[in-house]
Scaffold this motif. Structure first.
Motif, PDB file in Angstrom:
ATOM      1  N   ARG A  65       6.932  14.897   1.873  1.00  0.00           N
ATOM      2  CA  ARG A  65       7.970  15.832   1.434  1.00  0.00           C
ATOM      3  C   ARG A  65       9.168  15.885   2.374  1.00  0.00           C
ATOM      4  O   ARG A  65      10.259  16.255   1.951  1.00  0.00           O
ATOM      5  CB  ARG A  65       7.368  17.243   1.294  1.00  0.00           C
ATOM      6  CG  ARG A  65       6.400  17.379   0.135  1.00  0.00           C
ATOM      7  CD  ARG A  65       5.888  18.789  -0.004  1.00  0.00           C
ATOM      8  NE  ARG A  65       5.149  19.224   1.187  1.00  0.00           N
ATOM      9  CZ  ARG A  65       4.660  20.441   1.360  1.00  0.00           C
ATOM     10  NH1 ARG A  65       4.871  21.376   0.437  1.00  0.00           N
ATOM     11  NH2 ARG A  65       3.985  20.749   2.450  1.00  0.00           N
ATOM     12  N   ASP A  66       8.959  15.533   3.641  1.00  0.00           N
ATOM     13  CA  ASP A  66      10.006  15.659   4.655  1.00  0.00           C
ATOM     14  C   ASP A  66      10.597  14.284   4.977  1.00  0.00           C
ATOM     15  O   ASP A  66       9.967  13.473   5.653  1.00  0.00           O
ATOM     16  CB  ASP A  66       9.408  16.294   5.922  1.00  0.00           C
ATOM     17  CG  ASP A  66      10.461  16.670   6.949  1.00  0.00           C
ATOM     18  OD1 ASP A  66      11.426  15.915   7.117  1.00  0.00           O
ATOM     19  OD2 ASP A  66      10.296  17.722   7.606  1.00  0.00           O
ATOM     20  N   MET A  67      11.802  14.027   4.487  1.00  0.00           N
ATOM     21  CA  MET A  67      12.404  12.706   4.637  1.00  0.00           C
ATOM     22  C   MET A  67      12.653  12.352   6.103  1.00  0.00           C
ATOM     23  O   MET A  67      12.459  11.197   6.506  1.00  0.00           O
ATOM     24  CB  MET A  67      13.724  12.633   3.857  1.00  0.00           C
ATOM     25  CG  MET A  67      14.231  11.215   3.663  1.00  0.00           C
ATOM     26  SD  MET A  67      13.052  10.228   2.676  1.00  0.00           S
ATOM     27  CE  MET A  67      13.844   8.633   2.700  1.00  0.00           C
ATOM     28  N   GLN A  68      13.050  13.327   6.893  1.00  0.00           N
ATOM     29  CA  GLN A  68      13.310  13.049   8.308  1.00  0.00           C
ATOM     30  C   GLN A  68      12.039  12.588   9.016  1.00  0.00           C
ATOM     31  O   GLN A  68      12.058  11.625   9.783  1.00  0.00           O
ATOM     32  CB  GLN A  68      13.875  14.289   9.006  1.00  0.00           C
ATOM     33  CG  GLN A  68      14.222  14.048  10.470  1.00  0.00           C
ATOM     34  CD  GLN A  68      14.858  15.272  11.136  1.00  0.00           C
ATOM     35  OE1 GLN A  68      15.271  16.210  10.472  1.00  0.00           O
ATOM     36  NE2 GLN A  68      14.913  15.255  12.459  1.00  0.00           N
ATOM     37  N   ARG A  69      10.926  13.249   8.753  1.00  0.00           N
ATOM     38  CA  ARG A  69       9.668  12.866   9.387  1.00  0.00           C
ATOM     39  C   ARG A  69       9.147  11.537   8.825  1.00  0.00           C
ATOM     40  O   ARG A  69       8.512  10.755   9.547  1.00  0.00           O
ATOM     41  CB  ARG A  69       8.633  13.967   9.195  1.00  0.00           C
ATOM     42  CG  ARG A  69       9.059  15.286   9.831  1.00  0.00           C
ATOM     43  CD  ARG A  69       8.001  16.346   9.735  1.00  0.00           C
ATOM     44  NE  ARG A  69       6.909  16.108  10.669  1.00  0.00           N
ATOM     45  CZ  ARG A  69       5.891  16.940  10.847  1.00  0.00           C
ATOM     46  NH1 ARG A  69       5.832  18.065  10.139  1.00  0.00           N
ATOM     47  NH2 ARG A  69       4.939  16.675  11.706  1.00  0.00           N
ATOM     48  N   LEU A  70       9.422  11.263   7.557  1.00  0.00           N
ATOM     49  CA  LEU A  70       9.050   9.978   6.988  1.00  0.00           C
ATOM     50  C   LEU A  70       9.807   8.837   7.670  1.00  0.00           C
ATOM     51  O   LEU A  70       9.243   7.771   7.925  1.00  0.00           O
ATOM     52  CB  LEU A  70       9.333   9.955   5.486  1.00  0.00           C
ATOM     53  CG  LEU A  70       8.337  10.686   4.576  1.00  0.00           C
ATOM     54  CD1 LEU A  70       8.882  10.742   3.152  1.00  0.00           C
ATOM     55  CD2 LEU A  70       6.972  10.008   4.597  1.00  0.00           C
ATOM     56  N   GLU A  71      11.070   9.081   7.940  1.00  0.00           N
ATOM     57  CA  GLU A  71      11.864   8.061   8.624  1.00  0.00           C
ATOM     58  C   GLU A  71      11.355   7.827  10.041  1.00  0.00           C
ATOM     59  O   GLU A  71      11.416   6.706  10.561  1.00  0.00           O
ATOM     60  CB  GLU A  71      13.341   8.460   8.615  1.00  0.00           C
ATOM     61  CG  GLU A  71      13.971   8.355   7.224  1.00  0.00           C
ATOM     62  CD  GLU A  71      15.390   8.879   7.166  1.00  0.00           C
ATOM     63  OE1 GLU A  71      15.810   9.548   8.144  1.00  0.00           O
ATOM     64  OE2 GLU A  71      16.062   8.636   6.155  1.00  0.00           O
TER      65      GLU A  71
ATOM     66  N   ILE B 213       0.842  -1.208   0.000  1.00  0.00           N
ATOM     67  CA  ILE B 213       0.000   0.000   0.000  1.00  0.00           C
ATOM     68  C   ILE B 213       0.876   1.257   0.000  1.00  0.00           C
ATOM     69  O   ILE B 213       1.746   1.411   0.857  1.00  0.00           O
ATOM     70  CB  ILE B 213      -0.920   0.052   1.240  1.00  0.00           C
ATOM     71  CG1 ILE B 213      -1.651  -1.278   1.442  1.00  0.00           C
ATOM     72  CG2 ILE B 213      -1.882   1.229   1.132  1.00  0.00           C
ATOM     73  CD1 ILE B 213      -2.696  -1.584   0.414  1.00  0.00           C
ATOM     74  N   LEU B 214       0.629   2.148  -0.945  1.00  0.00           N
ATOM     75  CA  LEU B 214       1.315   3.443  -0.976  1.00  0.00           C
ATOM     76  C   LEU B 214       0.464   4.463  -0.227  1.00  0.00           C
ATOM     77  O   LEU B 214      -0.732   4.602  -0.511  1.00  0.00           O
ATOM     78  CB  LEU B 214       1.547   3.895  -2.415  1.00  0.00           C
ATOM     79  CG  LEU B 214       2.448   5.120  -2.637  1.00  0.00           C
ATOM     80  CD1 LEU B 214       3.152   5.032  -3.998  1.00  0.00           C
ATOM     81  CD2 LEU B 214       1.654   6.433  -2.561  1.00  0.00           C
ATOM     82  N   VAL B 215       1.065   5.160   0.738  1.00  0.00           N
ATOM     83  CA  VAL B 215       0.360   6.152   1.547  1.00  0.00           C
ATOM     84  C   VAL B 215       1.052   7.502   1.408  1.00  0.00           C
ATOM     85  O   VAL B 215       2.222   7.653   1.772  1.00  0.00           O
ATOM     86  CB  VAL B 215       0.324   5.749   3.044  1.00  0.00           C
ATOM     87  CG1 VAL B 215      -0.449   6.796   3.852  1.00  0.00           C
ATOM     88  CG2 VAL B 215      -0.292   4.370   3.229  1.00  0.00           C
ATOM     89  N   THR B 216       0.353   8.494   0.861  1.00  0.00           N
ATOM     90  CA  THR B 216       0.910   9.845   0.790  1.00  0.00           C
ATOM     91  C   THR B 216       0.556  10.607   2.071  1.00  0.00           C
ATOM     92  O   THR B 216      -0.370  10.246   2.793  1.00  0.00           O
ATOM     93  CB  THR B 216       0.368  10.626  -0.418  1.00  0.00           C
ATOM     94  OG1 THR B 216      -1.003  10.993  -0.172  1.00  0.00           O
ATOM     95  CG2 THR B 216       0.465   9.808  -1.700  1.00  0.00           C
ATOM     96  N   GLY B 217       1.303  11.669   2.343  1.00  0.00           N
ATOM     97  CA  GLY B 217       1.071  12.427   3.568  1.00  0.00           C
ATOM     98  C   GLY B 217       1.445  11.635   4.799  1.00  0.00           C
ATOM     99  O   GLY B 217       0.954  11.904   5.910  1.00  0.00           O
TER     100      GLY B 217
ATOM    101  N   ALA C 153      -3.477  10.745   1.463  1.00  0.00           N
ATOM    102  CA  ALA C 153      -3.822  11.477   2.687  1.00  0.00           C
ATOM    103  C   ALA C 153      -3.186  12.861   2.728  1.00  0.00           C
ATOM    104  O   ALA C 153      -3.466  13.637   3.637  1.00  0.00           O
ATOM    105  CB  ALA C 153      -3.401  10.674   3.915  1.00  0.00           C
ATOM    106  N   ALA C 154      -2.320  13.169   1.776  1.00  0.00           N
ATOM    107  CA  ALA C 154      -1.679  14.490   1.752  1.00  0.00           C
ATOM    108  C   ALA C 154      -2.715  15.551   1.392  1.00  0.00           C
ATOM    109  O   ALA C 154      -3.559  15.338   0.521  1.00  0.00           O
ATOM    110  CB  ALA C 154      -0.539  14.502   0.733  1.00  0.00           C
ATOM    111  N   GLY C 155      -2.653  16.686   2.074  1.00  0.00           N
ATOM    112  CA  GLY C 155      -3.592  17.760   1.770  1.00  0.00           C
ATOM    113  C   GLY C 155      -3.334  18.978   2.628  1.00  0.00           C
ATOM    114  O   GLY C 155      -2.561  18.930   3.590  1.00  0.00           O
TER     115      GLY C 155
END
Length: 253
Positions: A42-48, A13-17, A92-94
């Motif tokens: 957009r923020d790699m640190q927060r994605l990690e 599953i791909l999840v944006t945001g 979910a990005a918005g």
């Protein structure tokens, strides 16, 4: 025969945001249901940080700016080529960006629509490419109760979410023959960073009045994640083209 139709075991599953708020909680919950998550933001640190909270193995995160001008279809095809086809997409990005009409410029309006609507269309178009998704598969867009009701200073947000729900219905009809279901989840006000920004704009008293419009109180990101889980799962195999309100009774008022 499947014993648990709500299970996402083995699905990709791909999840944006996925770097914060509802998107992050969706990614976490879906991983707990057996899904392999492709977390995008957009923020790699927060994605990690999100990645560190996922259960199971094989999860990945990717920084991508849907407003950056890059070809979303080419990006998604390359993403899948390096891993496996997708079973589901959750957009979910918005943005909300509250502003009264008298103060809103066309650039502000266009940013809201680019983020909430155009990016969604680009993702739907990219997802349906040959080799990108499996059959059957499912797309879930994040809408809002503001697609049906309204608040002052949210004309752009309300209009964009109305467009999202209309797009979902049309895409569901067109993609049904390809084995792709398309639905939306329409939350009420959920306790996230976006809600905190809204409170900062309207003030505590107005926010308290908004909360009173939710008979069950304000929501938690997990409430939305549970609904997304349902729409992605085999349990919703006969559900497409709809918007599921998860709003604590807001629309019943």
């Amino acid at each position: 025969m499947q014993t648990n139709p709500f299970s996402l075991d083995g699905q990709s599953i791909l999840v944006t945001g996925a770097s914060s708020g509802i998107g992050r909680q969706v990614a976490i919950w879906l991983s707990q249901q057996g899904a392999r998550i492709v977390a995008v933001g957009r923020d790699m640190q927060r994605l990690e940080e999100t990645l560190s909270q996922l259960q199971g193995e094989g999860h990945t995160c990717h920084a991508f700016d849907f407003l950056g001008g890059d070809d979303v279809s080419a990006w998604m095809k390359a993403l899948v080529k390096a891993s496996t086809p997708l079973d589901g997409l959750v957009h979910a990005a918005g943005v909300q960006l509250p502003l009264p009409i008298r103060a809103m410029g066309l650039d502000h309006w266009e940013k809201i629509f680019a983020t909430n609507v155009t990016s969604g269309f680009s993702l739907i178009k990219a997802f349906r490419q040959k080799g990108v998704c499996r059959t059957p598969s499912s797309i879930v867009m994040l809408s809002s109760v503001m697609a049906q009701v309204a608040q002052p200073a949210l004309v752009g947000y309300c209009a964009s979410k109305g467009a999202v729900e209309s797009m979902v219905r049309a895409a569901a009809l067109e993609l049904a023959r390809e084995g792709i279901r398309v639905n939306a989840v329409a939350p009420g006000v959920v306790r996230t960073e976006m809600a905190e920004k809204l409170e900062g704009l309207v003030g505590e008293d107005s926010m308290a009045a908004i909360e009173r419009k939710h008979p069950l109180g304000l929501g938690d990101p997990r409430d939305v994640a549970y609904a997304v889980n349902y729409l992605l799962s085999p349990a919703a195999r006969w559900v497409t083209g709809t918007s599921l309100a998860v709003d604590g009774g807001y629309l019943a008022e």
